[in-house]
Design an enzyme around this catalytic site. Sequence first.
Site, PDB file in Angstrom:
ATOM      1  N   PRO A  80     -49.113  18.299  26.536  1.00 49.69           N
ATOM      2  CA  PRO A  80     -49.922  18.876  27.735  1.00 49.69           C
ATOM      3  C   PRO A  80     -51.397  18.762  27.608  1.00 49.69           C
ATOM      4  CG  PRO A  80     -48.911  20.467  25.846  1.00 49.69           C
ATOM      5  CD  PRO A  80     -48.645  19.067  25.723  1.00 49.69           C
ATOM      6  N   SER A  88     -56.572  13.496  25.566  1.00 46.42           N
ATOM      7  CA  SER A  88     -57.401  12.645  26.190  1.00 46.42           C
ATOM      8  C   SER A  88     -57.762  11.466  25.032  1.00 46.42           C
ATOM      9  CB  SER A  88     -58.869  13.279  26.444  1.00 46.42           C
ATOM     10  OG  SER A  88     -59.378  14.170  25.461  1.00 46.42           O
ATOM     11  N   ALA A  90     -55.571  10.461  23.133  1.00 43.76           N
ATOM     12  CA  ALA A  90     -54.141   9.625  23.076  1.00 43.76           C
ATOM     13  C   ALA A  90     -54.068   8.837  24.193  1.00 43.76           C
ATOM     14  CB  ALA A  90     -53.030  10.603  22.817  1.00 43.76           C
ATOM     15  N   ASP A 131     -61.022  13.815  16.987  1.00 44.23           N
ATOM     16  CA  ASP A 131     -59.745  13.404  17.665  1.00 44.23           C
ATOM     17  C   ASP A 131     -59.445  11.845  17.840  1.00 44.23           C
ATOM     18  OD1 ASP A 131     -60.114  16.253  17.976  1.00 44.23           O
ATOM     19  OD2 ASP A 131     -59.319  16.216  20.205  1.00 44.23           O
TER      20      ASP A 131
END
Length: 296
Positions: A80, A88, A90, A131
């Site tokens: 989600p 973002s 990934a 991230d």
Amino acid sequence: MSFYPGKVIITGEHSVVYGHKALLSALSLGVTCEVESSSGVVNHATTDPYLKHILQLCSRELGVRDIETTLTLKITSTLPAKSGLGSSAAVAAAVITAVFEYYGQHLSSAKLYPLVLEAEQYVHGRSSGADPSIVVHGGSLLFQQGVTTPLESDFLTKQTFALVDSGAATESTGEMVALVAHHPEREALIVAIGAVSEAIVSQLQQGKYPVSLIRENHLLLARLGVVGAAAQDIIEQLWRMGIVAKITGAGGKTSGSGFILAWHEDSVFLREQVNRLGVSTIITQLGNNRGKYNEN
Ligand code: MEV
């Protein structure tokens, strides 16, 4: 075709932007991208500004013009968006890798990381790199000022977690980072989160889930203003059930704060209790996707 996983932050969201240590784990959920030459099919990139930005970056790096009109992307995501799960990063990793492969170029993790970081600045404003790092490397890792170290313990991979949806955030990650930057008590709160993160990592490395430290981390994030009312309500219910819970990722203020990371040593109990909340949940392991960590 390429696949990259989403992530959770066990500890260190926001404080990692100020140079403190964060601990992140990859999820098995993630983003897949397939690339074909364009055959009149609508290309997402012409309508989605983030994809357009990623493809322009690929054009520049590959020295190939007009990639956005030459190629068609088929992107499938089980993550989600706006939920703190690294969607973002990934998307950027999956798209960049698939486009490079289409042009016959293999990207090592070391070369992919700065490209994902650059792509992600578009959404994050000022991404710490945490991230992009976990998405590219997989597994569980410590991240501090651009340096990644694999977590020296397999304790986390043996645990079961629940991801409990508090609703998508209205704010972007960049907006949440900016909100924290202007918080009057920012310096003290960030230092406190940094210290709690160090203690959390140390306990996990000794094979213990740091229940009271995670609670402290949650309370500090709430004081930082990144936990909205809906998430706070769910987290309080979880704590009353004896389940350890905190937001994971940038959070959100006005509506949802993304997914809540919940843990209990008894996975059957965890499952039963989170089901009683009546909100969407994902039961998952963490860090089992070793990704491409060992690649050069
Ligand atoms: C977002 O997943 C994590 C933040 O710490 C931002 C960043 O590290 O760039 C809020």
